[in-house]
Design a protein around this motif. Sequence first.
Motif, PDB file in Angstrom:
ATOM      1  N   LYS A  83       0.794  -1.233   0.000  1.00 20.41           N
ATOM      2  CA  LYS A  83       0.000   0.000   0.000  1.00 20.41           C
ATOM      3  C   LYS A  83       0.826   1.283   0.000  1.00 20.41           C
ATOM      4  O   LYS A  83       0.436   2.295   0.587  1.00 20.41           O
TER       5      LYS A  83
ATOM      6  N   GLY B 184       0.313  -2.070   7.560  1.00 25.31           N
ATOM      7  CA  GLY B 184       0.737  -3.116   6.635  1.00 25.31           C
ATOM      8  C   GLY B 184       1.731  -4.073   7.263  1.00 25.31           C
ATOM      9  O   GLY B 184       2.166  -3.896   8.410  1.00 25.31           O
TER      10      GLY B 184
ATOM     11  N   PHE C 283      -1.354   3.290   6.419  1.00 24.33           N
ATOM     12  CA  PHE C 283      -0.241   2.628   5.756  1.00 24.33           C
ATOM     13  C   PHE C 283       0.575   1.773   6.726  1.00 24.33           C
ATOM     14  O   PHE C 283       1.024   0.678   6.384  1.00 24.33           O
TER      15      PHE C 283
ATOM     16  N   GLN D  38      -2.795   2.148  -9.799  1.00 19.65           N
ATOM     17  CA  GLN D  38      -2.623   1.518  -8.490  1.00 19.65           C
ATOM     18  C   GLN D  38      -1.539   2.175  -7.639  1.00 19.65           C
ATOM     19  O   GLN D  38      -1.579   2.072  -6.406  1.00 19.65           O
TER      20      GLN D  38
END
Length: 300
Positions: free
Chosen positions: A21, A298, A295, A72
Amino acid sequence: QFCEHAKGKLEEIVIEAIKKKFLVYGLSEHCPRYRVQDLYPEESHLKPSDLSKTFSEFVIEARRLQEKYKSQITLLVGLESENITSSSTIEIKNLISQYNLDYLVGSVHHAHETPIDFDLQTFEIALSKSATSNNLFESNVNSLEENLFASYFDAQYQLLKDLKPMVVGHFDVIRIFRPNFELTDFLFKKIERNIEFVVEYGGLFEINSAGFKKLQCAYPQKDILKLIIEKGGKLTISDDCHSPQSVGMNYHKLYDYLKEFSINELYYLDIDLEKPKQDRKVVVKVMTNVLDHEFWNGEF
């Protein structure tokens, strides 16, 4: 794919960055070196022209991935510099112009034309060359280590003046094989000079999580990071990734490092999408409340 001391394919790294991410990810391959004596031991089977060919292939592939995965992740294509001889900056300027690169990571990996972060053996060679370099004759230099460090930070300053890189890479990588060497006032004056110059032109200081591999903290170490913050330096983060497995490497430790210094604001490079495609350029943006960002949830 494009570096002898890296592993895996560039696309595998991009896929891993998407998986973890990342919002913006920089692809900055090492710039080619143009003299046989500057090839690393791992490159003994190559010629300088091979490095140039490989770099060209890297740019082609990086641009392909930039387009393929644009929905993405934002990928930026650049290079990481060297400063080995007086012609190094000219060579880098030519590369940036030739390939219309998005950005530059300004890094120094040599002193006295010798690698200082490749392995301990070449570091010791660079150290021995400090015995005959100019700084040693200054009355306030007391050791070969201090002289080598001074040469490194002078080479860094020259690169900063010549190129004004958007990102300053691993500011104090010279410490990799002397992590406990105490920086003197003489060295801190050079460090302060370099920091102030970057702050003046608006460059970003990279907090590089690769430092945790061999040191107790990231690059830059705490004393220099503290000074950068005091001088108002803009900070960004990097994993110095050399394989799919090292995407986001040590970011769990990096989070704690940011938290220790109450760093809750980071700067990053991004593409200005408001302009037509042919006129788009990379701009600096800021992100606030960084420590609260999802974030960090992750798998790092």
